[in-house]
Design a protein around this motif. Structure first.
Motif, mmCIF file in Angstrom:
data_model
loop_
_atom_site.group_PDB
_atom_site.id
_atom_site.type_symbol
_atom_site.label_atom_id
_atom_site.label_comp_id
_atom_site.label_asym_id
_atom_site.label_seq_id
_atom_site.Cartn_x
_atom_site.Cartn_y
_atom_site.Cartn_z
ATOM 1 N N ILE A 49 0.839 -1.196 0.000
ATOM 2 C CA ILE A 49 0.000 0.000 0.000
ATOM 3 C C ILE A 49 0.876 1.249 0.000
ATOM 4 N N TRP A 50 1.960 1.212 0.791
ATOM 5 C CA TRP A 50 2.863 2.367 0.821
ATOM 6 C C TRP A 50 3.532 2.558 -0.542
ATOM 7 N N PHE A 51 3.993 1.480 -1.158
ATOM 8 C CA PHE A 51 4.614 1.596 -2.469
ATOM 9 C C PHE A 51 3.621 2.115 -3.508
ATOM 10 N N ARG A 52 2.421 1.598 -3.482
ATOM 11 C CA ARG A 52 1.437 1.944 -4.514
ATOM 12 C C ARG A 52 0.842 3.331 -4.312
ATOM 13 N N LYS A 53 0.588 3.724 -3.065
ATOM 14 C CA LYS A 53 -0.137 4.967 -2.815
ATOM 15 C C LYS A 53 0.693 6.050 -2.126
ATOM 16 N N ALA A 54 1.870 5.668 -1.604
ATOM 17 C CA ALA A 54 2.725 6.627 -0.888
ATOM 18 C C ALA A 54 1.975 7.288 0.263
ATOM 19 N N GLU A 55 1.166 6.524 0.976
ATOM 20 C CA GLU A 55 0.406 7.078 2.090
ATOM 21 C C GLU A 55 1.313 7.386 3.271
ATOM 22 N N ASP A 56 0.883 8.333 4.092
ATOM 23 C CA ASP A 56 1.619 8.668 5.303
ATOM 24 C C ASP A 56 1.738 7.420 6.183
ATOM 25 N N LYS A 57 2.954 7.105 6.606
ATOM 26 C CA LYS A 57 3.176 5.857 7.336
ATOM 27 C C LYS A 57 2.489 5.848 8.694
ATOM 28 N N THR A 58 2.374 7.005 9.327
ATOM 29 C CA THR A 58 1.696 7.058 10.621
ATOM 30 C C THR A 58 0.232 6.698 10.471
ATOM 31 N N LEU A 59 -0.448 7.308 9.494
ATOM 32 C CA LEU A 59 -1.854 6.992 9.267
ATOM 33 C C LEU A 59 -2.023 5.563 8.760
ATOM 34 N N LEU A 60 -1.089 5.130 7.949
ATOM 35 C CA LEU A 60 -1.151 3.762 7.445
ATOM 36 C C LEU A 60 -1.047 2.771 8.596
ATOM 37 N N GLY A 61 -0.129 3.035 9.531
ATOM 38 C CA GLY A 61 0.003 2.162 10.695
ATOM 39 C C GLY A 61 -1.245 2.179 11.563
ATOM 40 N N THR A 62 -1.850 3.356 11.693
ATOM 41 C CA THR A 62 -3.079 3.449 12.484
ATOM 42 C C THR A 62 -4.178 2.586 11.887
ATOM 43 N N GLY A 63 -4.269 2.578 10.573
ATOM 44 C CA GLY A 63 -5.273 1.745 9.921
ATOM 45 C C GLY A 63 -5.060 0.263 10.149
ATOM 46 N N PHE A 64 -3.798 -0.130 10.362
ATOM 47 C CA PHE A 64 -3.485 -1.533 10.633
ATOM 48 C C PHE A 64 -3.414 -1.825 12.129
ATOM 49 N N GLY A 65 -3.648 -0.818 12.950
ATOM 50 C CA GLY A 65 -3.641 -1.021 14.394
ATOM 51 C C GLY A 65 -2.264 -1.170 15.017
ATOM 52 N N VAL A 66 -1.262 -0.542 14.396
ATOM 53 C CA VAL A 66 0.101 -0.602 14.941
ATOM 54 C C VAL A 66 0.610 0.823 15.152
ATOM 55 N N SER A 67 1.678 0.931 15.908
ATOM 56 C CA SER A 67 2.228 2.235 16.235
ATOM 57 C C SER A 67 2.973 2.842 15.052
ATOM 58 N N ARG A 68 3.296 4.121 15.178
ATOM 59 C CA ARG A 68 4.056 4.819 14.139
ATOM 60 C C ARG A 68 5.413 4.153 13.937
ATOM 61 N N ALA A 69 6.090 3.819 15.038
ATOM 62 C CA ALA A 69 7.410 3.198 14.939
ATOM 63 C C ALA A 69 7.329 1.843 14.245
ATOM 64 N N THR A 70 6.299 1.064 14.565
ATOM 65 C CA THR A 70 6.134 -0.251 13.941
ATOM 66 C C THR A 70 5.862 -0.112 12.450
ATOM 67 N N ALA A 71 5.073 0.886 12.064
ATOM 68 C CA ALA A 71 4.786 1.099 10.645
ATOM 69 C C ALA A 71 6.058 1.455 9.888
ATOM 70 N N TYR A 72 6.858 2.369 10.442
ATOM 71 C CA TYR A 72 8.110 2.753 9.789
ATOM 72 C C TYR A 72 9.057 1.550 9.684
ATOM 73 N N ARG A 73 9.150 0.787 10.780
ATOM 74 C CA ARG A 73 10.055 -0.363 10.793
ATOM 75 C C ARG A 73 9.585 -1.436 9.809
ATOM 76 N N SER A 74 8.300 -1.639 9.715
ATOM 77 C CA SER A 74 7.761 -2.662 8.814
ATOM 78 C C SER A 74 8.021 -2.305 7.355
ATOM 79 N N VAL A 75 7.827 -1.029 6.999
ATOM 80 C CA VAL A 75 8.094 -0.606 5.625
ATOM 81 C C VAL A 75 9.580 -0.732 5.306
#
Length: 282
Positions: A49-75
């Motif tokens: 989703i990040w590659f395809r849409k370049a969405e903000d990682k913080t909001l993207l992580g919120t949608g998946f129920g994870v923290s900002r740090a986890t979203a950044y680390r996962s990407v």
């Protein structure tokens, strides 16, 4: 904060492919089962989703129920495992030769960046202090990526990020691209077509004939050669359009310039999976 349903236009096979790579990475690291925030499949979905849409990682992580740090680390982990799958230049040239292509296209593109975390300077040929990552040609800060494309324009290989102030030929020489293409022309009968920016690159790298300095017109055979090269090289622009148009994370990145290379390599592998341009056994 308001939640809403969303969709991403990537095939499920691509999500599963990345999930398998992430699972292999977790096994290699010795990650214990149940210690991660979500499964490999959902991590792969977040990355795509990040590659395809370049969405903000913080909001993207919120949608998946994870923290900002986890979203950044996962990407970041997803980018790393994808970039590791991208072929090196010699592998890419050999595969193109095995597929029966008669030539490759050498071109370069600058990928823009939207952050100011770079303070590298260098001396210009005139002795002035300049920004290493600023390109006078594009009048913007970014990283230059020489790349090779197959006859139909599909990108087959991209280089590491090079400082934006460097000339195209200098980037290709420092990355060993010209040497590899000289070898492929001699041993694989696979010449490279390129623009005037690579003039003087050596054997097997075909560039347009330059206009005489005295203003005279080019000879008819030289004009014919240049027209033929233009008619074949445009596929290289299509290759960048495939990468840049499909993966919006390449449009404007906040990564450091040297990190852009991994993002571009990761996008290249995703493109190869979608176009089924993979070596046997992968």
């Amino acid at each position: 904060m308001i939640a809403y349903r969303g969709m991403v236009d990537v095939p499920r096979e691509l999500v599963r492919h990345l999930a398998r790579l992430l699972a292999a990475e977790r096994r290699a690291r010795g990650t214990r089962r149940g210690t991660r925030a979500f499964t490999c499949f959902y991590q792969a979905l977040l990355v795509l989703i990040w590659f395809r849409k370049a969405e903000d990682k913080t909001l993207l992580g919120t949608g998946f129920g994870v923290s900002r740090a986890t979203a950044y680390r996962s990407v970041a982990e997803g980018v790393a495992v994808l970039a590791a799958q991208a072929p090196d230049l010699h592998e890419a040239l050999q595969q193109v030769a095995d597929d029966g292509w008669s030539y490759v296209i050498l071109d370069g593109k600058q990928f823009d960046r939207d952050c100011d975390r770079v303070a590298e300077t260098a001396l210009s040929v005139k002795g002035d202090t300049i920004d290493v990552w600023y390109s006078g040609k594009h009048r913007d800060v970014g990283a230059t990526h020489p790349s090779d494309h197959a006859t139909d324009g599909l990108p087959t290989w991209t280089s590491d990020a090079m400082p934006g102030h460097l000339h195209d030929l200098t980037c290709a020489q420092q990355q060993g691209i010209t040497a590899a293409l000289n070898r492929s022309a001699a041993e694989l009968n696979l010449p490279a077509l390129s623009d005037a920016g690579y003039d003087g690159a050596g054997h097997g790298i075909k560039t347009p004939v330059k206009q005489p300095n005295d203003g005279r017109r080019l000879a008819p055979d030289n004009r014919t050669t240049n027209r033929l090269l233009r008619g074949l090289r445009w596929h290289g622009e299509r290759g960048f359009a495939i990468l840049h148009g499909r993966w919006k994370s390449l449009h404007h990145t906040t990564s450091g310039p040297r990190g852009i290379g991994d993002i571009v390599a990761a996008a290249l592998h995703l493109t190869h999976v979608e176009y089924r341009h993979l070596p046997e056994g992968r």
